[in-house]
Design an enzyme around this catalytic site. Sequence first.
Site, PDB file in Angstrom:
ATOM      1  N   LYS A 127      64.924  57.170 -92.801  1.00  0.00           N
ATOM      2  CA  LYS A 127      65.515  55.837 -92.992  1.00  0.00           C
ATOM      3  C   LYS A 127      64.832  55.171 -94.188  1.00  0.00           C
ATOM      4  O   LYS A 127      63.608  55.011 -94.201  1.00  0.00           O
ATOM      5  CB  LYS A 127      65.283  54.976 -91.742  1.00  0.00           C
ATOM      6  CG  LYS A 127      66.249  55.280 -90.628  1.00  0.00           C
ATOM      7  CD  LYS A 127      66.167  54.253 -89.518  1.00  0.00           C
ATOM      8  CE  LYS A 127      67.228  54.538 -88.469  1.00  0.00           C
ATOM      9  NZ  LYS A 127      67.257  55.933 -87.998  1.00  0.00           N
ATOM     10  N   ASP A 164      69.488  58.621 -93.461  1.00  0.00           N
ATOM     11  CA  ASP A 164      70.237  57.890 -92.435  1.00  0.00           C
ATOM     12  C   ASP A 164      70.946  56.679 -93.037  1.00  0.00           C
ATOM     13  O   ASP A 164      70.537  56.163 -94.085  1.00  0.00           O
ATOM     14  CB  ASP A 164      69.289  57.396 -91.337  1.00  0.00           C
ATOM     15  CG  ASP A 164      68.926  58.494 -90.338  1.00  0.00           C
ATOM     16  OD1 ASP A 164      69.455  59.614 -90.448  1.00  0.00           O
ATOM     17  OD2 ASP A 164      68.113  58.211 -89.441  1.00  0.00           O
ATOM     18  N   ARG A 215      76.846  63.698 -93.083  1.00  0.00           N
ATOM     19  CA  ARG A 215      76.900  63.476 -91.633  1.00  0.00           C
ATOM     20  C   ARG A 215      77.818  62.267 -91.396  1.00  0.00           C
ATOM     21  O   ARG A 215      77.539  61.169 -91.863  1.00  0.00           O
ATOM     22  CB  ARG A 215      75.503  63.159 -91.087  1.00  0.00           C
ATOM     23  CG  ARG A 215      75.520  62.779 -89.609  1.00  0.00           C
ATOM     24  CD  ARG A 215      74.176  62.194 -89.154  1.00  0.00           C
ATOM     25  NE  ARG A 215      73.099  63.117 -89.351  1.00  0.00           N
ATOM     26  CZ  ARG A 215      71.817  62.731 -89.436  1.00  0.00           C
ATOM     27  NH1 ARG A 215      71.494  61.462 -89.360  1.00  0.00           N
ATOM     28  NH2 ARG A 215      70.873  63.623 -89.595  1.00  0.00           N
ATOM     29  N   LYS A 218      80.014  57.196 -86.248  1.00  0.00           N
ATOM     30  CA  LYS A 218      80.858  55.992 -86.136  1.00  0.00           C
ATOM     31  C   LYS A 218      80.122  54.771 -86.683  1.00  0.00           C
ATOM     32  O   LYS A 218      80.717  53.913 -87.316  1.00  0.00           O
ATOM     33  CB  LYS A 218      81.247  55.769 -84.679  1.00  0.00           C
ATOM     34  CG  LYS A 218      82.252  56.800 -84.175  1.00  0.00           C
ATOM     35  CD  LYS A 218      82.796  56.442 -82.808  1.00  0.00           C
ATOM     36  CE  LYS A 218      83.655  57.567 -82.267  1.00  0.00           C
ATOM     37  NZ  LYS A 218      84.145  57.309 -80.906  1.00  0.00           N
ATOM     38  N   ALA A 220      76.208  52.334 -85.861  1.00  0.00           N
ATOM     39  CA  ALA A 220      75.478  51.811 -84.702  1.00  0.00           C
ATOM     40  C   ALA A 220      74.965  50.386 -84.861  1.00  0.00           C
ATOM     41  O   ALA A 220      74.220  49.906 -84.018  1.00  0.00           O
ATOM     42  CB  ALA A 220      74.299  52.747 -84.405  1.00  0.00           C
ATOM     43  N   THR A 257      78.841  63.101 -83.340  1.00  0.00           N
ATOM     44  CA  THR A 257      79.521  62.305 -82.321  1.00  0.00           C
ATOM     45  C   THR A 257      79.358  62.973 -80.961  1.00  0.00           C
ATOM     46  O   THR A 257      79.148  64.190 -80.884  1.00  0.00           O
ATOM     47  CB  THR A 257      81.024  62.162 -82.653  1.00  0.00           C
ATOM     48  OG1 THR A 257      81.651  61.343 -81.660  1.00  0.00           O
ATOM     49  CG2 THR A 257      81.755  63.503 -82.702  1.00  0.00           C
ATOM     50  N   HIS A 258      79.468  62.149 -79.901  1.00  0.00           N
ATOM     51  CA  HIS A 258      79.498  62.696 -78.535  1.00  0.00           C
ATOM     52  C   HIS A 258      80.888  62.550 -77.949  1.00  0.00           C
ATOM     53  O   HIS A 258      81.115  62.835 -76.787  1.00  0.00           O
ATOM     54  CB  HIS A 258      78.489  61.947 -77.646  1.00  0.00           C
ATOM     55  CG  HIS A 258      77.174  61.768 -78.314  1.00  0.00           C
ATOM     56  ND1 HIS A 258      76.787  60.587 -78.913  1.00  0.00           N
ATOM     57  CD2 HIS A 258      76.181  62.650 -78.523  1.00  0.00           C
ATOM     58  CE1 HIS A 258      75.601  60.746 -79.458  1.00  0.00           C
ATOM     59  NE2 HIS A 258      75.206  61.980 -79.246  1.00  0.00           N
ATOM     60  N   ARG A 319      69.672  50.359 -79.573  1.00  0.00           N
ATOM     61  CA  ARG A 319      70.998  50.752 -80.091  1.00  0.00           C
ATOM     62  C   ARG A 319      71.658  51.759 -79.154  1.00  0.00           C
ATOM     63  O   ARG A 319      72.864  51.753 -78.975  1.00  0.00           O
ATOM     64  CB  ARG A 319      70.877  51.322 -81.521  1.00  0.00           C
ATOM     65  CG  ARG A 319      70.617  50.252 -82.572  1.00  0.00           C
ATOM     66  CD  ARG A 319      70.893  50.741 -83.982  1.00  0.00           C
ATOM     67  NE  ARG A 319      69.966  51.746 -84.431  1.00  0.00           N
ATOM     68  CZ  ARG A 319      68.743  51.505 -84.920  1.00  0.00           C
ATOM     69  NH1 ARG A 319      68.319  50.249 -85.051  1.00  0.00           N
ATOM     70  NH2 ARG A 319      67.961  52.485 -85.303  1.00  0.00           N
ATOM     71  N   ARG A 320      70.859  52.622 -78.527  1.00  0.00           N
ATOM     72  CA  ARG A 320      71.444  53.580 -77.551  1.00  0.00           C
ATOM     73  C   ARG A 320      71.973  52.822 -76.327  1.00  0.00           C
ATOM     74  O   ARG A 320      73.020  53.160 -75.790  1.00  0.00           O
ATOM     75  CB  ARG A 320      70.406  54.630 -77.089  1.00  0.00           C
ATOM     76  CG  ARG A 320      69.791  55.482 -78.163  1.00  0.00           C
ATOM     77  CD  ARG A 320      70.726  56.425 -78.864  1.00  0.00           C
ATOM     78  NE  ARG A 320      71.646  55.913 -79.860  1.00  0.00           N
ATOM     79  CZ  ARG A 320      71.372  55.587 -81.133  1.00  0.00           C
ATOM     80  NH1 ARG A 320      70.168  55.724 -81.599  1.00  0.00           N
ATOM     81  NH2 ARG A 320      72.310  55.137 -81.943  1.00  0.00           N
TER      82      ARG A 320
END
Length: 338
Positions: A127, A164, A215, A218, A220, A257-258, A319-320
């Site tokens: 980052k 990132d 990469r 979406k 975050a 993505t998940h 964020r998660r």
Amino acid sequence: MSAASTDSESSAACHPRLVLTNPLRPALLAAARSQRAERSITRMPVTRRIVDRFVAGDTRAAALTSVRELLRHNRFVSIDYLGEDTLDPAQAERVVQEYLRLIADLAELPVGDVEPNSARPLEVSVKLSALGQALPGDGHAVALCNAHVIADAAASAGIWMTVDAEDHTTTDSTLSIVRALRRDHPQTVGTVLQAYLRRTEEDCRAFADEGARIRLCKGAYSEPESAAFRRKREVDASYLRCLRILMRGKGYPMVATHDPAMIEAAALLATAAPRGREDFEFQMLYGIRPAEQERLIGLGQHLRVYVPFGDEWYGYFVRRLAERPANLMFFLRSAAPE
Ligand SMILES: Cc1cc2nc3c(=O)[nH]c(=O)nc-3n(C[C@H](O)[C@H](O)[C@H](O)COP(=O)(O)OP(=O)(O)OC[C@H]3O[C@@H](n4cnc5c(N)ncnc54)[C@H](O)[C@@H]3O)c2cc1C
């Protein structure tokens, strides 16, 4: 490897068309940047146990243990030394030194023979705000210089480096640094693009033409309507448009993505491009959807796990929680008194 999230995975499978949105997302994303919220949340005894579902440990040694385990299970890895938004040049320098030690340790891991032009099993994620990008005045130049040091080391070790994506106010600076790094290390350096940003389709076109490794996620962060799509339907539609561009382009798409719908679409778009299984990869975050990771590996797909470590886990962790109601509910249930 963490066994987290199998609970939420099975509930998603039971209700494939149930799309939950998280009404607390904006508040949580604001809390991700609040020092007061950080003090409260990090002091809660239950927090540590839940953080361990998403973070591979406080130390490099702990992260390397997870990395070895993931490699043994045929995953590729991308390791992130947690930290962001530093306003202290000395701290930015400490982050550079930790990445150099990490790259030296990774270079010792047995990954077998890797063809020069094929995907690297080992990657570091970086980052730029942890490297000084937000320093007043010369932040951009400091981050560029620090990132260059890491990119040089990664290139010498045969390890990929991916930059990132952070909030939209940093995107111009970040992508200009990525382009500068790629001039010296086109095979080593790739970057993240966020499908929720309105600009990203154009960015995908430009990077796909350059043959870059991208990469696609979406996104975050909390973003204004002027810069980003905010409805899930619009973000998903943008993700699919971007994915099509990357799959048809000259670079190496990394599908981060998940989301089962995006994963299925990526496989179809790759076949249509046409693009072989070696010519793109899926990526998921540490601790999330391990059964889906296994399924994709069983199909012969490249699958990379993003492995964060370090004690600066607060922003990443919140964020998660923000992106998935099930994660937040689990945290709240665990924190509630018996
Ligand atoms: C490798 C990687 C790197 C990333 N890097 C960045 C970055 O640099 N910058 C950035 O802004 N963001 C980054 N992100 C985060 C990303 O932007 C999203 O916030 C995050 O991935 C959630 O979006 P999603 O695509 O998984 O789908 P969502 O829209 O969050 O979820 C869609 C569906 O996926 C399934 N799903 C999602 N999570 C789970 C779970 N835990 N268990 C079971 N099913 C689940 C559910 O069916 C859900 O309805 C990264 C993500 C990954 C995977």
